[in-house]
Design an enzyme around this catalytic site. Sequence first.
Site, mmCIF file in Angstrom:
data_model
loop_
_atom_site.group_PDB
_atom_site.id
_atom_site.type_symbol
_atom_site.label_atom_id
_atom_site.label_comp_id
_atom_site.label_asym_id
_atom_site.label_seq_id
_atom_site.Cartn_x
_atom_site.Cartn_y
_atom_site.Cartn_z
ATOM 1 N N HIS A 227 -2.355 -17.024 87.248
ATOM 2 C CA HIS A 227 -3.348 -16.083 87.338
ATOM 3 C C HIS A 227 -4.162 -16.002 88.465
ATOM 4 C CE1 HIS A 227 -6.487 -13.607 85.252
ATOM 5 N NE2 HIS A 227 -5.670 -13.447 84.339
ATOM 6 N N HIS B 110 -1.005 -5.364 86.352
ATOM 7 C CA HIS B 110 -2.188 -5.677 85.568
ATOM 8 C C HIS B 110 -1.819 -5.599 84.013
ATOM 9 C CE1 HIS B 110 -6.110 -5.659 84.273
ATOM 10 N NE2 HIS B 110 -6.668 -4.443 84.561
ATOM 11 N N ASP C 67 -0.069 -13.062 78.904
ATOM 12 C CA ASP C 67 0.845 -12.286 78.587
ATOM 13 C C ASP C 67 2.152 -13.135 77.992
ATOM 14 O OD1 ASP C 67 -0.104 -10.020 79.274
ATOM 15 O OD2 ASP C 67 0.259 -10.154 81.432
HETATM 16 N N1 ACO Z 1 5.842 -18.601 88.893
HETATM 17 C C1 ACO Z 1 6.206 -19.565 89.827
HETATM 18 N N2 ACO Z 1 5.499 -19.499 91.042
HETATM 19 C C2 ACO Z 1 4.130 -19.042 90.958
HETATM 20 C C3 ACO Z 1 4.105 -18.173 89.975
HETATM 21 C C4 ACO Z 1 4.770 -17.780 88.867
HETATM 22 N N3 ACO Z 1 4.671 -16.948 87.956
HETATM 23 N N4 ACO Z 1 2.496 -17.531 90.236
HETATM 24 C C5 ACO Z 1 2.001 -18.012 91.034
HETATM 25 N N5 ACO Z 1 3.089 -19.183 91.862
HETATM 26 C C6 ACO Z 1 3.073 -19.923 92.957
HETATM 27 C C7 ACO Z 1 3.271 -18.947 94.245
HETATM 28 O O1 ACO Z 1 4.633 -18.627 94.660
HETATM 29 C C8 ACO Z 1 2.296 -19.527 95.101
HETATM 30 O O2 ACO Z 1 3.072 -20.631 95.653
HETATM 31 P P1 ACO Z 1 3.047 -21.106 97.322
HETATM 32 O O3 ACO Z 1 1.501 -21.398 97.376
HETATM 33 O O4 ACO Z 1 3.971 -22.075 97.448
HETATM 34 O O5 ACO Z 1 3.402 -19.907 98.160
HETATM 35 C C9 ACO Z 1 1.348 -20.295 94.345
HETATM 36 O O6 ACO Z 1 1.724 -20.406 93.042
HETATM 37 C C10 ACO Z 1 0.083 -19.356 94.322
HETATM 38 O O7 ACO Z 1 0.398 -18.051 93.766
HETATM 39 P P2 ACO Z 1 -0.358 -16.457 94.306
HETATM 40 O O8 ACO Z 1 0.897 -15.516 94.326
HETATM 41 O O9 ACO Z 1 -0.868 -16.599 95.547
HETATM 42 O O10 ACO Z 1 -1.040 -16.473 93.211
HETATM 43 P P3 ACO Z 1 -2.166 -15.313 92.651
HETATM 44 O O11 ACO Z 1 -3.438 -15.802 92.283
HETATM 45 O O12 ACO Z 1 -2.275 -14.302 93.764
HETATM 46 O O13 ACO Z 1 -1.230 -14.548 91.879
HETATM 47 C C11 ACO Z 1 -0.207 -13.635 89.810
HETATM 48 C C12 ACO Z 1 -1.492 -14.458 90.577
HETATM 49 C C13 ACO Z 1 -0.220 -12.349 90.647
HETATM 50 C C14 ACO Z 1 -0.499 -13.302 88.198
HETATM 51 C C15 ACO Z 1 1.089 -14.452 89.803
HETATM 52 O O14 ACO Z 1 0.792 -15.691 89.283
HETATM 53 C C16 ACO Z 1 2.227 -13.691 89.195
HETATM 54 O O15 ACO Z 1 2.832 -12.995 89.804
HETATM 55 N N6 ACO Z 1 2.429 -14.019 88.186
HETATM 56 C C17 ACO Z 1 3.781 -13.581 87.145
HETATM 57 C C18 ACO Z 1 3.131 -12.215 86.884
HETATM 58 C C19 ACO Z 1 2.381 -12.304 85.643
HETATM 59 O O16 ACO Z 1 2.440 -13.079 84.656
HETATM 60 N N7 ACO Z 1 1.254 -11.418 85.568
HETATM 61 C C20 ACO Z 1 0.238 -11.457 84.528
HETATM 62 C C21 ACO Z 1 -1.143 -11.775 84.788
HETATM 63 S S1 ACO Z 1 -2.098 -11.962 83.621
HETATM 64 C C22 ACO Z 1 -2.690 -10.511 83.451
HETATM 65 O O17 ACO Z 1 -2.753 -9.529 84.270
HETATM 66 C C23 ACO Z 1 -3.355 -10.034 82.022
#
Ligand code: ACO
Length: 479
Positions: free
Chosen positions: A361, A322, A416
């Site tokens: 996100h 988060h 972020d």
């Molecule tokens: N880098 C590379 N690939 C990504 C990223 C990323 N940061 N985020 C998502 N993807 C890809 C996934 O691998 C997935 O690919 P696939 O379909 O081939 O398997 C697809 O995009 C969908 O990703 P999910 O993980 O299902 O997306 P979800 O909505 O569940 O996750 C999350 C969102 C947790 C924020 C994710 O994007 C992530 O881990 N990002 C990095 C951490 C981050 O920046 N967090 C801060 C969020 S903002 C906040 O909380 C204020």
Amino acid sequence: MKDKTEKAKERHIPAPSVESIRDLILEAKKKAYAETDHEPEPELTSAVEWPITCTVGPGLEGAIACESKVGYVNGSKGWLIYRGYDIFDLCAYSTFEETSYLLLHGRLPSQAELTEFTTSLRERMFIPQTQRLMLSFPVETMNPMSALRLGTNLMRQKQTYRDTDTEADLKVGEILATDDDSIPMETRPPGKKNPVFEFLTGLFKRVHPASEDALVGSDEIESCYNLIAGVASVAATIGRTRAGRIPLEPLPEYGLAGNYLYMVTGRRPTALEERIMDISLILHADHGMNASTFASMVVASTLSDIYLAIGAGISALSGPLHGGANVEVVKMLAEIGDPSNVKKWFRETTAAKKKVMGFGHRVYKAYDPRARILGPISALLTENDETRRKTYATAVALEDAVVSELGAKKIFPNVDFYSGIVYSAMGIPQELYTTIFAVSRVAGWCARVVEYLENNRIFRPRAMYTGTFDETYVPPSER
Ligand code: ACO
């Protein structure tokens, strides 16, 4: 050949003005509006006829828990709206105090109300008893979010009479246990009929009348004011203590953002730094039913109290899923080191199936409007420092690489990605970044808790039992 100093002088660009920040935000708004439509989606914003049918995923994903007028996030269009006002306009024209008032009271304050509210928050930032109490704990070695959680409990101790029954409060008829061991803690606290929300009635000027039986009365709103001001002071105290310095008190010439910066760094911020911190706080103040907001609401729905509810929000925010991704971004950019390393680093990261911090996100499947604002601001803030300029250039190169590769999957920078660069340029230590999130989000937590309590219903989802039946109990010695 020119020496280093001459080169630096040539490079020096005059600090941007506060007005230029507004232009930059309005420019970002124009870009955002050009890239998305502005048609409202009634199916996402209409009143609900309970009970409703909706598709729910694990972790309550997709579930609608309540109606709210506080704020709206439309992830597919990249909108963020507080009480009907677009985040771009609030960042361009408003202050954190005004935005907090808007979130809490549902309307923008008049000039007189805003002045009074701003002054009141500044006065409430002065919490010497809580700051002193904090020094008796090992704050310098505690996780800053854990220390912040502790700080809200200490504020509660000082600002409510929940746990502070005195001899004077002892009334025979109100003693709950009558044996010889009865101690004051066993007496019913004085105050309202409802024994849960009791704050120091009469200590503060009433801000909004409420009926006898209302769960949210003026005392609770006052407590929200205390929390919005106090979380900033406690967060700054944590920073100071960790740096081995004594806590500072707020200065009369600054608003909440400026005072937070002053109280954490010990340095009077420039007008530009104060404005940028103000914008950062506005940007993080509310974001739908995110985990920490939901946690606050769940605790409040039990008719616990608002200090404990906000403490729950802080606890939820402390998790790496988060708050806290911005720290990882800053570390990641330091690891990459230079824009020329980005391509190789990104190739290796994707090959290892690792996620790039600061991208993607759960809600935004378009460019996060908060990143649209913080991106150009971090460019301005890093312009005059060679190391920071390189960090920013690395971030831009990484954004280009990620978006060209993953943009089709709707992966864009999130809030972020640039916020850590902004905080670091203002001299805030990395370990405090998540506490800044709380300094801001406390306004949204309070607004949503207060709104929810107007029509309170205790949260109680179900879990599907998938365990066994008919197990026979075997004593430990026979297992
Ligand atoms: N880098 C590379 N690939 C990504 C990223 C990323 N940061 N985020 C998502 N993807 C890809 C996934 O691998 C997935 O690919 P696939 O379909 O081939 O398997 C697809 O995009 C969908 O990703 P999910 O993980 O299902 O997306 P979800 O909505 O569940 O996750 C999350 C969102 C947790 C924020 C994710 O994007 C992530 O881990 N990002 C990095 C951490 C981050 O920046 N967090 C801060 C969020 S903002 C906040 O909380 C204020």
